[in-house]
Design an enzyme around this catalytic site. Structure first.
Site, PDB file in Angstrom:
ATOM      1  N   SER A  64      30.133  23.804  49.265  1.00 42.30           N
ATOM      2  CA  SER A  64      31.074  24.576  48.450  1.00 42.30           C
ATOM      3  C   SER A  64      30.973  24.166  46.975  1.00 42.30           C
ATOM      4  CB  SER A  64      32.468  24.361  49.023  1.00 42.30           C
ATOM      5  OG  SER A  64      33.375  25.214  48.422  1.00 42.30           O
ATOM      6  N   ASP A 166      33.770  35.677  49.126  1.00 40.90           N
ATOM      7  CA  ASP A 166      33.958  34.231  49.026  1.00 40.90           C
ATOM      8  C   ASP A 166      34.597  33.749  50.338  1.00 40.90           C
ATOM      9  OD1 ASP A 166      36.522  35.188  48.710  1.00 40.90           O
ATOM     10  OD2 ASP A 166      37.098  33.659  47.269  1.00 40.90           O
ATOM     11  N   ASP A 168      37.494  32.816  51.511  1.00 37.57           N
ATOM     12  CA  ASP A 168      38.700  33.398  52.115  1.00 37.57           C
ATOM     13  C   ASP A 168      38.725  34.917  51.941  1.00 37.57           C
ATOM     14  OD1 ASP A 168      39.130  33.353  49.420  1.00 37.57           O
ATOM     15  OD2 ASP A 168      41.152  32.523  49.518  1.00 37.57           O
ATOM     16  N   GLU A 260      38.841  41.237  38.387  1.00 40.39           N
ATOM     17  CA  GLU A 260      38.270  40.195  37.540  1.00 40.39           C
ATOM     18  C   GLU A 260      36.764  40.314  37.712  1.00 40.39           C
ATOM     19  OE1 GLU A 260      41.162  36.462  37.124  1.00 40.39           O
ATOM     20  OE2 GLU A 260      40.231  36.525  39.085  1.00 40.39           O
ATOM     21  N   ASN A 262      34.836  38.138  38.401  1.00 42.90           N
ATOM     22  CA  ASN A 262      34.443  37.300  39.542  1.00 42.90           C
ATOM     23  C   ASN A 262      34.703  37.933  40.909  1.00 42.90           C
ATOM     24  OD1 ASN A 262      37.172  36.951  40.152  1.00 42.90           O
ATOM     25  ND2 ASN A 262      37.339  35.023  39.046  1.00 42.90           N
ATOM     26  N   PRO A 387      41.936  26.943  28.348  1.00 45.40           N
ATOM     27  CA  PRO A 387      41.980  25.797  29.252  1.00 45.40           C
ATOM     28  C   PRO A 387      41.906  26.321  30.685  1.00 45.40           C
ATOM     29  CG  PRO A 387      44.179  26.242  28.342  1.00 45.40           C
ATOM     30  CD  PRO A 387      43.245  27.236  27.715  1.00 45.40           C
ATOM     31  N   ARG A 395      37.200  26.130  29.168  1.00 46.77           N
ATOM     32  CA  ARG A 395      36.109  27.074  29.415  1.00 46.77           C
ATOM     33  C   ARG A 395      35.762  27.834  28.146  1.00 46.77           C
ATOM     34  NH1 ARG A 395      35.244  26.363  34.521  1.00 46.77           N
ATOM     35  NH2 ARG A 395      36.952  26.374  36.036  1.00 46.77           N
TER      36      ARG A 395
END
Ligand code: 16G
Ligand code: MG
Length: 432
Positions: A64, A166, A168, A260, A262, A387, A395
Site C-alpha cells: 500500500s 482504490d 475501499d 477530485e 484522484n 498543507p 503539497r
C-alpha cells in the site's frame, strides 16, 4: 499433495533463518527482500483455502502506501472479506515454519481444516507496480502451481480500456497503454467531463432546463476546467480538497457532478429533479421519453451508492456504450496540461493557511507573492501550495505548457515553501 515437489520448490524460496513475521490486518508487510518465502508459502496457503471453501481466493501483493522498498501480501476470502481469523493463524505458522517443518505444517493445516485435497483450486493474484512486486508475485504463482492450483495474472493489452478502484472502492480511474507502450491516465476530471456532458445532452433532449454544475478542486487539470466551461458550457466551481467539501457544493444544483482528479466522485440529483424526470419518462413521446428513461436509470444507479466506484464504473460503461465512444476518443476530449506534484517537509505545516479554495496562500507572508512571480515565468502556468490533511507535509502543485516547465515551476515553488515556511531536512533538489 506432492510433498517432494513442495520441498524442492520451497528450497528455491528459502526462509532466512530466524525471521519471524506476524499476519496482521495488512497481511504480512516488511522489507521486500525478506518476503520471497512468505510469497511462495502464501501461494500454497491460498490453494488450501480455495480447496476448503470451494471458491476463488485472492492474493494481493502490495505494501500500500509504505515506502517503495517494502512489500507485503494479503489473502482475500471469497466474498472479498479479510481472511478468516483461524486462517490468519495458519498463515503466521506457515510463514514462520523452518524449512524442515514446512511439510508438517501444511499437513496439519489441511487436517485441522478438513481440506479436500482433490478439490480444484483457483487463485486470483494482484500486485502493485513497485519494483519488487513482479518477482514476488511470481513466487506466489510458484506456490499456487506446485499445489496444483490454477491462477489468473491479468494482462493489459495495448489500447484496451482498463479501470481500477482504490482499496475501499470509493475512487476510480480509467487508463490504457497505447501501441507504443505509453500509459494514458483518465482521471477524475475526465470522468466528470464525460458524465456531466452526457447528463447535459440528455437534459437538452428532454427539453428540461434544470441547472447542472460541476465541482472540482484546485488539483483539477486546467484543461478540464477550460473544456467544461468553454466547450461544454457547463459551469464549474472549485472547493477545498476533501470529498465533504465537493459534496456540499454539489448539493446546490439540480444536478451536481463532482470529482477530485484522484477519482473520488459521483453525481447528485435533487429530489425535484428525480420527480420531474420520472414524470417526463411517463409523459414524453418516443425519443424524449427514451432520454428521460435513461436519465432515470442513471439517477437510480448513482442513488444506490453515492460515491461508490462501482456505480461510477457502471454509469461510465453505459455512457461509453450508448455513445459508441472508445477509451481513446474519450481521452482525446481534451489534452491535460503537463503537471507535477511535490511535497516539502516543514517544521509545522500549519504556518501555511490558504484561501480561494486553497488556490492562494494567505500565510506565511510573502509566499503567495513569491509563487505569483514564479508562475509568471511560464506559459499556461498555475501553481498552489497547501498543507496536507493526511501527511505531515506541504503539497505543491504546478502545471504549465510543457512537462519541463511544470517540473521547474514545481521545484521553484518547493524552494519558496522551504525558505518561507520553515523547511526542515534537505533542501528540495531538482529532478524527480
Ligand atoms: C482524503 C480525502 C480525499 C482527499 C485527500 C487529500 C475523503 C474521503 N478523502 O483522502 O478526498 O483528496 O484526503 O489528501 O475526503 P491530502 O490532504 O494529504 O492531500
Ligand atoms: Mg478510498
Amino acid at each position: 499433495m506432492d510433498l517432494g515437489a513442495i520441498t524442492k520448490y520451497s528450497a528455491l524460496h528459502a526462509k532466512p533463518n530466524g525471521l519471524i513475521l506476524q499476519y496482521g490486518t495488512a497481511g504480512f508487510r516488511t522489507k521486500a527482500e525478506h518476503l520471497d518465502h512468505v510469497m511462495f508459502r502464501m501461494g500454497l496457503l491460498a490453494v488450501l483455502r480455495s480447496k476448503q471453501t470451494k471458491s476463488t481466493i485472492g492474493v494481493m501483493v502490495t505494501a500500500s502506501h509504505n515506502p517503495e522498498e517494502d512489500n507485503g501480501v494479503k489473502l482475500v476470502d471469497p466474498l472479498g472479506e479479510m481472511l478468516a481469523p483461524s486462517w490468519e493463524e495458519h498463515a503466521t505458522c506457515l510463514a514462520n515454519a523452518e524449512e524442515q517443518d514446512m511439510q508438517r505444517v501444511l499437513i496439519d493445516i489441511s487436517e485441522k481444516e478438513a481440506v479436500n485435497l482433490q478439490q480444484d483450486a483457483f487463485v486470483v493474484i494482484g500486485r502493485d507496480t513497485r519494483p519488487s512486486s513482479e518477482k514476488l508475485s511470481q513466487s506466489v504463482i510458484d506456490g499456487v502451481t506446485v499445489l496444483g492450483g490454477q491462477f489468473h495474472g491479468m494482462e493489459i493489452k495495448s489500447n484496451e480500456r482498463c479501470c481500477s478502484f482504490d482499496g475501499d472502492a470509493d475512487r476510480i480511474v480509467y487508463y490504457y497503454h497505447d501501441a507504443d507502450g505509453h500509459f494514458h491516465l483518465i482521471d477524475g476530471d475526465k470522468i466528470a467531463t464525460l458524465i456531466s456532458s452526457f447528463l447535459k445532452e440528455l437534459l437538452v433532449e428532454i427539453g428540461e432546463s434544470l441547472n447542472i454544475g460541476v465541482v472540482q478542486t484546485a488539483y483539477a487539470n486546467g484543461s478540464s476546467t477550460r473544456y467544461l466551461e468553454e466547450v461544454m458550457k457547463v459551469p464549474v466551481y472549485c472547493t477545498k480538497t476533501g470529498v465533504k467539501h465537493l459534496h456540499h457544493k454539489a448539493q446546490e444544483f439540480d444536478i451536481g457532478v463532482y470529482f477530485e482528479a484522484n477519482g473520488h466522485g459521483t453525481a447528485l440529483f435533487s429530489t425535484a429533479v428525480e420527480m420531474k424526470i420520472k414524470q417526463s419518462a411517463e409523459q414524453l413521446e418516443d425519443k424524449k421519453r427514451k432520454a428521460a428513461k435513461m436519465l432515470e436509470n442513471i439517477i437510480d444507479l448513482f442513488n444506490q451508492a453515492a460515491g461508490d466506484a462501482i456505480s461510477d464504473m457502471l454509469v461510465i460503461e453505459a455512457i461509453l456504450a450508448l455513445k459508441g465512444l472508445t477509451v481513446q476518443q474519450w481521452d482525446a476530449l481534451y489534452t491535460d496540461l503537463p503537471n507535477r506534484q511535490l511535497k516539502v517537509q516543514v517544521a509545522d505545516r500549519r504556518v501555511i493557511s490558504t484561501t480561494d479554495a486553497e488556490r492562494q496562500a494567505v500565510t506565511p507572508p510573502g509566499l503567495q507573492e513569491a509563487i505569483n512571480d514564479l508562475v509568471k515565468k511560464y506559459k499556461l502556468s498555475r501553481a498552489f501550495v497547501r498543507p496536507s490533511g493526511t501527511e505531515d507535509v506541504v503539497r505543491v502543485y504546478a502545471e504549465a505548457d510543457s512537462q519541463e516547465s511544470a517540473d521547474h515551476l514545481a521545484h521553484e515553488v518547493s524552494l519558496a515553501v522551504f525558505q518561507l515556511a520553515g523547511g526542515i531536512g534537505e533542501r528540495p533538489q531538482p529532478g524527480f
